[in-house]
Design a protein around this motif. Structure first.
Motif, mmCIF file in Angstrom:
data_model
loop_
_atom_site.group_PDB
_atom_site.id
_atom_site.type_symbol
_atom_site.label_atom_id
_atom_site.label_comp_id
_atom_site.label_asym_id
_atom_site.label_seq_id
_atom_site.Cartn_x
_atom_site.Cartn_y
_atom_site.Cartn_z
ATOM 1 N N UNK A 7 0.826 -1.207 0.000
ATOM 2 C CA UNK A 7 0.000 0.000 0.000
ATOM 3 C C UNK A 7 0.864 1.263 0.000
ATOM 4 N N UNK A 8 1.753 1.378 0.971
ATOM 5 C CA UNK A 8 2.560 2.598 1.089
ATOM 6 C C UNK A 8 3.641 2.670 0.013
ATOM 7 N N UNK A 13 5.596 5.263 -5.031
ATOM 8 C CA UNK A 13 6.023 5.082 -6.424
ATOM 9 C C UNK A 13 5.036 5.740 -7.385
ATOM 10 N N UNK A 14 3.744 5.557 -7.134
ATOM 11 C CA UNK A 14 2.723 6.159 -8.006
ATOM 12 C C UNK A 14 2.812 7.680 -7.969
ATOM 13 N N UNK A 27 -2.501 13.172 -5.650
ATOM 14 C CA UNK A 27 -2.514 12.337 -4.448
ATOM 15 C C UNK A 27 -3.658 11.333 -4.490
ATOM 16 N N UNK A 28 -4.841 11.763 -4.900
ATOM 17 C CA UNK A 28 -5.991 10.849 -4.931
ATOM 18 C C UNK A 28 -5.773 9.704 -5.915
ATOM 19 N N UNK A 29 -5.228 10.033 -7.072
ATOM 20 C CA UNK A 29 -4.965 8.989 -8.061
ATOM 21 C C UNK A 29 -3.923 8.005 -7.533
ATOM 22 N N UNK A 30 -2.865 8.517 -6.923
ATOM 23 C CA UNK A 30 -1.837 7.641 -6.353
ATOM 24 C C UNK A 30 -2.429 6.757 -5.253
#
Length: 154
Positions: A7-8, A13-14, A27-30
């Motif tokens: 998760x983290x 990375x995203x 941030x929301x997409x990641x």
């Protein structure tokens, strides 16, 4: 613990990859990508450790079928979080899904179920001190990144 690492780790990375590609911080997409990756990991467990997971819901009929169906649900949810038209509904249903799973986790802890070895050598009730906050983290994560703070990009 693997779920937290995925998760983290995927979230960081995203964030970096999205920033490199778009020059924006999404941030929301990641967060949605990270949850999708974690769901793929946990869904895989449903197919690799079916017997142990079936022990978690052995108080219900068709426990093996439940394990397979919930694994498929996790895969569908992973995809649903990444599609703009379905992410809000997926987020809401995923929160409900995480709440519904909690009794199985409590049952597994109470009966010392070890998912990987499919026996009764698990950590027991002390596991809940980790699992319940983890489940709450998943719920808050999905709410924050899929419902509350939806970004316009996919």
């Amino acid at each position: 613990m693997e779920t937290l690492i995925v998760l983290f780790g995927t979230f960081i990375i995203a964030l970096l990859v999205i920033r490199l590609i778009t020059k924006r911080t999404e941030i929301s997409q990641a967060g949605r990508i990270a949850m999708a990756a974690m769901l793929i990991l946990t869904a895989t467990g449903h197919f690799l450790f079916t017997k142990g997971m079936a022990m978690m819901v052995s108080f219900l009929p068709w426990s093996i079928a439940i394990v397979y169906v919930t694994g498929i649900i996790e895969l569908i949810a992973a995809a649903g979080l990444l599609i703009s038209k379905t992410r809000l509904l997926t987020g809401r249903l995923l929160i409900l899904f995480f709440i519904v799973l909690l009794p199985a986790n409590i049952y597994a802890a109470y009966h010392n179920i070890n998912l990987k070895s499919a026996d009764y050598s698990g950590e027991g009730m002390s596991y809940l001190w980790f699992r319940i906050p983890l489940q709450l983290l998943f719920i808050v994560w999905v709410y924050f990144f899929s419902i509350k703070n939806q970004s316009k990009t996919v």
